[in-house]
Design a protein around this motif. Structure first.
Motif, PDB file in Angstrom:
ATOM      1  N   ASP A  34     -17.376  17.442  54.603  1.00 33.00           N
ATOM      2  CA  ASP A  34     -17.847  18.322  55.863  1.00 33.00           C
ATOM      3  C   ASP A  34     -17.648  19.766  55.348  1.00 33.00           C
ATOM      4  O   ASP A  34     -18.613  20.646  55.644  1.00 33.00           O
ATOM      5  CB  ASP A  34     -17.161  17.984  56.932  1.00 33.00           C
ATOM      6  CG  ASP A  34     -17.731  16.400  57.341  1.00 33.00           C
ATOM      7  OD1 ASP A  34     -18.734  16.158  57.118  1.00 33.00           O
ATOM      8  OD2 ASP A  34     -16.970  15.835  58.085  1.00 33.00           O
ATOM      9  N   VAL A  35     -16.414  19.949  54.756  1.00 36.59           N
ATOM     10  CA  VAL A  35     -16.101  21.402  54.373  1.00 36.59           C
ATOM     11  C   VAL A  35     -17.048  21.922  53.483  1.00 36.59           C
ATOM     12  O   VAL A  35     -17.549  22.941  53.404  1.00 36.59           O
ATOM     13  CB  VAL A  35     -14.939  21.619  54.034  1.00 36.59           C
ATOM     14  CG1 VAL A  35     -14.386  22.736  53.603  1.00 36.59           C
ATOM     15  CG2 VAL A  35     -13.797  21.117  55.091  1.00 36.59           C
ATOM     16  N   ASP A  36     -17.228  21.105  52.373  1.00 35.02           N
ATOM     17  CA  ASP A  36     -18.273  21.521  51.311  1.00 35.02           C
ATOM     18  C   ASP A  36     -19.690  21.762  51.889  1.00 35.02           C
ATOM     19  O   ASP A  36     -20.412  22.723  51.629  1.00 35.02           O
ATOM     20  CB  ASP A  36     -18.413  20.324  50.066  1.00 35.02           C
ATOM     21  CG  ASP A  36     -19.465  20.464  49.346  1.00 35.02           C
ATOM     22  OD1 ASP A  36     -19.153  21.180  48.063  1.00 35.02           O
ATOM     23  OD2 ASP A  36     -20.643  20.279  49.164  1.00 35.02           O
ATOM     24  N   ALA A  37     -19.973  20.893  52.990  1.00 38.29           N
ATOM     25  CA  ALA A  37     -21.423  20.836  53.412  1.00 38.29           C
ATOM     26  C   ALA A  37     -21.557  22.377  54.420  1.00 38.29           C
ATOM     27  O   ALA A  37     -22.772  22.861  54.183  1.00 38.29           O
ATOM     28  CB  ALA A  37     -21.845  19.933  54.477  1.00 38.29           C
ATOM     29  N   ALA A  38     -20.317  22.963  54.734  1.00 42.05           N
ATOM     30  CA  ALA A  38     -20.491  23.932  55.656  1.00 42.05           C
ATOM     31  C   ALA A  38     -21.138  25.213  54.634  1.00 42.05           C
ATOM     32  O   ALA A  38     -21.847  26.116  55.211  1.00 42.05           O
ATOM     33  CB  ALA A  38     -19.076  24.397  56.134  1.00 42.05           C
ATOM     34  N   THR A  60     -24.198  23.904  41.655  1.00 44.92           N
ATOM     35  CA  THR A  60     -24.029  22.742  40.797  1.00 44.92           C
ATOM     36  C   THR A  60     -22.491  22.224  41.115  1.00 44.92           C
ATOM     37  O   THR A  60     -22.375  20.927  40.324  1.00 44.92           O
ATOM     38  CB  THR A  60     -24.660  22.866  39.489  1.00 44.92           C
ATOM     39  OG1 THR A  60     -23.530  24.122  39.018  1.00 44.92           O
ATOM     40  CG2 THR A  60     -25.852  23.289  39.448  1.00 44.92           C
ATOM     41  N   HIS A  61     -21.644  22.634  41.596  1.00 48.79           N
ATOM     42  CA  HIS A  61     -20.276  22.196  41.460  1.00 48.79           C
ATOM     43  C   HIS A  61     -19.768  22.020  42.751  1.00 48.79           C
ATOM     44  O   HIS A  61     -20.277  22.504  43.918  1.00 48.79           O
ATOM     45  CB  HIS A  61     -19.167  23.279  40.528  1.00 48.79           C
ATOM     46  CG  HIS A  61     -19.370  24.512  41.220  1.00 48.79           C
ATOM     47  ND1 HIS A  61     -18.624  24.874  42.119  1.00 48.79           N
ATOM     48  CD2 HIS A  61     -20.045  25.729  40.758  1.00 48.79           C
ATOM     49  CE1 HIS A  61     -18.833  26.272  42.392  1.00 48.79           C
ATOM     50  NE2 HIS A  61     -19.770  26.620  41.741  1.00 48.79           N
ATOM     51  N   GLY A  62     -18.673  21.426  43.178  1.00 50.57           N
ATOM     52  CA  GLY A  62     -18.041  21.232  44.309  1.00 50.57           C
ATOM     53  C   GLY A  62     -17.641  22.477  44.919  1.00 50.57           C
ATOM     54  O   GLY A  62     -17.484  23.583  44.246  1.00 50.57           O
ATOM     55  N   LEU A  63     -17.212  22.663  45.858  1.00 55.06           N
ATOM     56  CA  LEU A  63     -16.703  23.828  46.850  1.00 55.06           C
ATOM     57  C   LEU A  63     -15.394  24.514  46.303  1.00 55.06           C
ATOM     58  O   LEU A  63     -15.183  25.449  46.215  1.00 55.06           O
ATOM     59  CB  LEU A  63     -16.874  23.609  48.372  1.00 55.06           C
ATOM     60  CG  LEU A  63     -16.163  24.820  49.269  1.00 55.06           C
ATOM     61  CD1 LEU A  63     -17.070  26.003  49.267  1.00 55.06           C
ATOM     62  CD2 LEU A  63     -15.829  24.234  50.393  1.00 55.06           C
ATOM     63  N   GLY A  64     -14.761  23.177  46.192  1.00 56.38           N
ATOM     64  CA  GLY A  64     -13.275  23.587  45.599  1.00 56.38           C
ATOM     65  C   GLY A  64     -12.307  22.432  45.478  1.00 56.38           C
ATOM     66  O   GLY A  64     -12.764  21.278  45.470  1.00 56.38           O
ATOM     67  N   ALA A  68      -6.366  16.951  43.824  1.00 56.94           N
ATOM     68  CA  ALA A  68      -6.567  16.406  45.411  1.00 56.94           C
ATOM     69  C   ALA A  68      -6.139  17.444  46.413  1.00 56.94           C
ATOM     70  O   ALA A  68      -4.966  17.989  46.068  1.00 56.94           O
ATOM     71  CB  ALA A  68      -6.339  15.115  45.602  1.00 56.94           C
ATOM     72  N   PRO A  69      -6.962  17.669  47.535  1.00 61.24           N
ATOM     73  CA  PRO A  69      -8.199  17.122  47.870  1.00 61.24           C
ATOM     74  C   PRO A  69      -9.337  17.828  46.898  1.00 61.24           C
ATOM     75  O   PRO A  69      -9.375  19.085  47.020  1.00 61.24           O
ATOM     76  CB  PRO A  69      -8.296  17.372  49.286  1.00 61.24           C
ATOM     77  CG  PRO A  69      -7.335  18.598  49.314  1.00 61.24           C
ATOM     78  CD  PRO A  69      -6.325  18.827  48.592  1.00 61.24           C
ATOM     79  N   ASP A  79     -20.227  14.691  47.318  1.00 65.79           N
ATOM     80  CA  ASP A  79     -20.001  13.203  47.260  1.00 65.79           C
ATOM     81  C   ASP A  79     -18.494  12.819  47.234  1.00 65.79           C
ATOM     82  O   ASP A  79     -18.140  11.667  46.796  1.00 65.79           O
ATOM     83  CB  ASP A  79     -20.335  12.902  45.575  1.00 65.79           C
ATOM     84  CG  ASP A  79     -19.885  13.915  44.498  1.00 65.79           C
ATOM     85  OD1 ASP A  79     -19.125  14.655  44.808  1.00 65.79           O
ATOM     86  OD2 ASP A  79     -19.982  13.123  43.616  1.00 65.79           O
ATOM     87  N   LYS A  80     -17.593  13.800  47.810  1.00 67.60           N
ATOM     88  CA  LYS A  80     -16.227  13.586  47.853  1.00 67.60           C
ATOM     89  C   LYS A  80     -15.776  12.984  49.061  1.00 67.60           C
ATOM     90  O   LYS A  80     -16.514  13.187  50.055  1.00 67.60           O
ATOM     91  CB  LYS A  80     -15.233  14.553  47.641  1.00 67.60           C
ATOM     92  CG  LYS A  80     -15.537  15.483  46.327  1.00 67.60           C
ATOM     93  CD  LYS A  80     -15.717  14.597  45.099  1.00 67.60           C
ATOM     94  CE  LYS A  80     -15.604  15.204  43.652  1.00 67.60           C
ATOM     95  NZ  LYS A  80     -15.880  14.122  42.711  1.00 67.60           N
TER      96      LYS A  80
END
Length: 110
Positions: A20-24, A39-43, A53-54, A59-60
């Motif tokens: 959800d944090v990534d989606a924000a 193309t990469h994750g937020l953090g 982690a986290p 997709d996490k």
């Protein structure tokens, strides 16, 4: 990019889903027409390892916990043109994240 990063930082609360944090951030970037260029994750978490982690990405799975240091680093990269990325480190807190990065958020062209 700044609006996307600030949205993710605001979403980084104890108990928030990492997806959800990534989606924000990701949703704002996609709405601006650049979703395929993020193309990469937020953090990720910050500790003894470089990426731990986290992990925050589309997709996490997992939840943020109080007092966990994380990065918020959305970026868009356009092949043959360049890109932009804002990367900050923060600590997840119940009343809102504690930002550890103190550099400017003004545009810097390198």
């Amino acid at each position: 990019m700044l609006r996307a990063q600030l949205a993710a930082i605001a979403a980084a609360r104890p108990g928030a889903g990492t997806k959800d944090v990534d989606a924000a951030a990701r949703d704002l970037i996609a709405d601006a027409g650049h979703g395929e260029a993020f193309t990469h994750g937020l953090g990720h978490g910050v500790g003894l390892e470089i990426h731990e982690a986290p992990l925050m990405g589309y997709d996490k799975t997992g939840k943020l916990m109080d007092r966990v240091p994380i990065t918020a680093e959305p970026g868009v990269y356009l092949a043959g043109r360049g890109g932009v990325r804002i990367e900050d480190t923060l600590v997840v807190r119940p009343g809102g994240p504690e930002l550890l990065t103190t550099t400017t958020k003004d545009l810097l062209v390198l």
